[in-house]
Write a protein that holds these residues in place. Structure first.
Motif, PDB file in Angstrom:
ATOM      1  N   SER A 176      26.871  58.339  -0.102  1.00  0.00           N
ATOM      2  CA  SER A 176      25.764  58.829   0.733  1.00  0.00           C
ATOM      3  C   SER A 176      24.441  58.171   0.338  1.00  0.00           C
ATOM      4  O   SER A 176      23.634  57.822   1.204  1.00  0.00           O
ATOM      5  CB  SER A 176      25.648  60.350   0.647  1.00  0.00           C
ATOM      6  OG  SER A 176      25.309  60.760  -0.660  1.00  0.00           O
ATOM      7  N   SER A 179      24.571  54.468   1.395  1.00  0.00           N
ATOM      8  CA  SER A 179      24.389  54.429   2.848  1.00  0.00           C
ATOM      9  C   SER A 179      22.931  54.667   3.221  1.00  0.00           C
ATOM     10  O   SER A 179      22.401  54.047   4.146  1.00  0.00           O
ATOM     11  CB  SER A 179      25.285  55.485   3.510  1.00  0.00           C
ATOM     12  OG  SER A 179      25.120  55.480   4.900  1.00  0.00           O
ATOM     13  N   CYS A 182      20.852  51.517   3.138  1.00  0.00           N
ATOM     14  CA  CYS A 182      21.022  50.693   4.349  1.00  0.00           C
ATOM     15  C   CYS A 182      20.254  51.285   5.524  1.00  0.00           C
ATOM     16  O   CYS A 182      19.595  50.561   6.286  1.00  0.00           O
ATOM     17  CB  CYS A 182      22.510  50.569   4.690  1.00  0.00           C
ATOM     18  SG  CYS A 182      23.503  49.806   3.382  1.00  0.00           S
ATOM     19  N   LYS A 183      20.330  52.604   5.675  1.00  0.00           N
ATOM     20  CA  LYS A 183      19.631  53.274   6.777  1.00  0.00           C
ATOM     21  C   LYS A 183      18.112  53.154   6.631  1.00  0.00           C
ATOM     22  O   LYS A 183      17.386  52.969   7.613  1.00  0.00           O
ATOM     23  CB  LYS A 183      20.026  54.751   6.832  1.00  0.00           C
ATOM     24  CG  LYS A 183      21.455  55.000   7.271  1.00  0.00           C
ATOM     25  CD  LYS A 183      21.760  56.491   7.186  1.00  0.00           C
ATOM     26  CE  LYS A 183      23.195  56.816   7.526  1.00  0.00           C
ATOM     27  NZ  LYS A 183      23.489  58.257   7.323  1.00  0.00           N
ATOM     28  N   GLY A 200      24.563  51.837   8.299  1.00  0.00           N
ATOM     29  CA  GLY A 200      24.880  53.024   7.497  1.00  0.00           C
ATOM     30  C   GLY A 200      26.357  53.080   7.139  1.00  0.00           C
ATOM     31  O   GLY A 200      26.729  53.449   6.024  1.00  0.00           O
ATOM     32  N   GLU A 201      27.212  52.706   8.096  1.00  0.00           N
ATOM     33  CA  GLU A 201      28.661  52.663   7.843  1.00  0.00           C
ATOM     34  C   GLU A 201      29.004  51.599   6.804  1.00  0.00           C
ATOM     35  O   GLU A 201      29.920  51.780   5.992  1.00  0.00           O
ATOM     36  CB  GLU A 201      29.405  52.381   9.152  1.00  0.00           C
ATOM     37  CG  GLU A 201      29.393  53.559  10.122  1.00  0.00           C
ATOM     38  CD  GLU A 201      29.916  53.202  11.508  1.00  0.00           C
ATOM     39  OE1 GLU A 201      30.211  52.002  11.741  1.00  0.00           O
ATOM     40  OE2 GLU A 201      30.012  54.114  12.351  1.00  0.00           O
ATOM     41  N   GLY A 203      27.086  50.813   4.303  1.00  0.00           N
ATOM     42  CA  GLY A 203      26.745  51.437   3.023  1.00  0.00           C
ATOM     43  C   GLY A 203      27.803  52.397   2.520  1.00  0.00           C
ATOM     44  O   GLY A 203      28.094  52.444   1.321  1.00  0.00           O
ATOM     45  N   VAL A 204      28.401  53.155   3.435  1.00  0.00           N
ATOM     46  CA  VAL A 204      29.473  54.091   3.052  1.00  0.00           C
ATOM     47  C   VAL A 204      30.652  53.332   2.448  1.00  0.00           C
ATOM     48  O   VAL A 204      31.177  53.696   1.382  1.00  0.00           O
ATOM     49  CB  VAL A 204      29.933  54.932   4.254  1.00  0.00           C
ATOM     50  CG1 VAL A 204      31.192  55.721   3.907  1.00  0.00           C
ATOM     51  CG2 VAL A 204      28.835  55.893   4.688  1.00  0.00           C
TER      52      VAL A 204
END
Length: 325
Positions: A176, A179, A182-183, A200-201, A203-204
């Protein structure tokens, strides 16, 4: 394998300026707090999270970074440092990155307050600059990390973690925050919602691969700043152990669980559990899952435009699973 300094090359200027801004954000009028902040700066880690923010920002904007991105990097580092300090208190850890932990030197009460101070500094940095989108991203991440930590503590009592729960825990605890990096990069430069979601994906996937690699260190031979077998000692059910238990006979499963519950401080017993995991497919399975998330990360990255920052991000993703510590 690429080294951190090689990955930093396209963002060398940004990282240098970031360090100055980050040091400035830690200044305080309280002498004891100032002393501890100096100690924190001196023992900084690899700074992979700010690196990720700058690389993602430049990937999405073809080389642009603005003040909001710098603030986002500072916020992430403040929050990350706060969570590490609190983790050391929760785990009663005395060392971190080869140095004594804050709680080892200044005791738990001061360590908790220092963590709270860093957390509040991060939140205030967002509020003072009206970066409410960044505040929302980081607040969601802090909530997830707290939930993940509590879920792990709850499950450690019964030692009944299954693979899906493990992935839920590491998605909340580790992925989290990565992510969020990245967000924040995407939000900082005003990317479209589609890009924010996709980055975001990314980063996950990086975060999950990163955590599995960390879990594998528990079964290695090298000294990496974290003692071998520490997860077993702390009754943390990681993927290699979970898979070994899944494959174990009823007799072996009972022996492993009983050993972890009652003898996790016995070095000989810990070595026996490590050998069992290695010999019963747990390690191989965890490596295969780490490689799967590594591949998934590269596939998501491949959807973005080609530039030098994309190359650096690929090198960082490779580094995540190839690193020695």
């Amino acid at each position: 394998m690429f080294k951190i300094k090689d990955i930093k090359k396209p963002i060398k200027k940004e990282m240098s300026l970031f360090e100055d801004k980050f040091k400035s954000s830690l200044k305080t009028s309280v002498p004891l707090l100032d002393k501890i902040m100096h100690y924190i700066i001196k023992r900084k880690g690899k700074q992979m999270r700010p690196m990720l923010i700058f690389l993602c920002s430049k990937l999405l904007s073809n080389g642009n970074v603005n003040d909001k991105v710098y603030r986002g990097a500072s916020v992430i580092e403040l929050i990350h440092t706060a969570t590490l300090i609190h983790d050391d208190v929760v785990d009663d850890s005395k060392r971190r990155r080869g140095f004594f932990s804050i709680n080892a030197i200044w005791k738990n009460k001061i360590a908790v307050l220092v963590g709270d101070f860093l957390l509040s500094k991060g939140m205030l940095l967002c509020i003072e600059n009206k970066d409410f989108d960044l505040l929302e991203i980081i607040s969601e991440s802090v909530k997830n990390m707290s939930e993940g930590e509590l879920l792990q503590i709850e499950k450690a009592k019964k030692l009944d973690i299954e693979e899906d729960i493990y992935f839920e825990i590491i998605s909340k605890k580790t992925a989290s925050l990565i992510s969020s990096c990245c967000k924040i990069a995407a939000s900082g430069i005003g990317s479209l919602e589609k890009e924010k979601k996709m980055i975001g994906e990314l980063g996950v996937s990086i975060g999950i691969a990163f955590q599995i690699k960390d879990d594998l260190f528990d079964y290695g031979k090298q000294k990496i700043g974290k003692p071998r077998g520490i997860d077993i000692k702390e009754k943390k059910m990681t993927l290699p152990l979970i898979k070994s238990l899944e494959n174990a006979s009823a007799k072996d499963k009972k022996w492993i669980i009983n050993s972890i519950k009652k003898f996790s401080n016995d070095k000989k017993v810990v070595r026996q559990i490590i050998d069992y995991v290695k010999n019963n497919g747990g390690l191989d399975y965890a490596i295969s899952m780490m490689n799967e998330y590594h591949t998934r990360s590269l596939k998501i990255l491949d959807k973005f435009p080609d530039n030098q920052f994309k190359v650096a991000l690929k090198n960082m993703i490779d580094y995540v699973i190839e690193r020695d510590y």
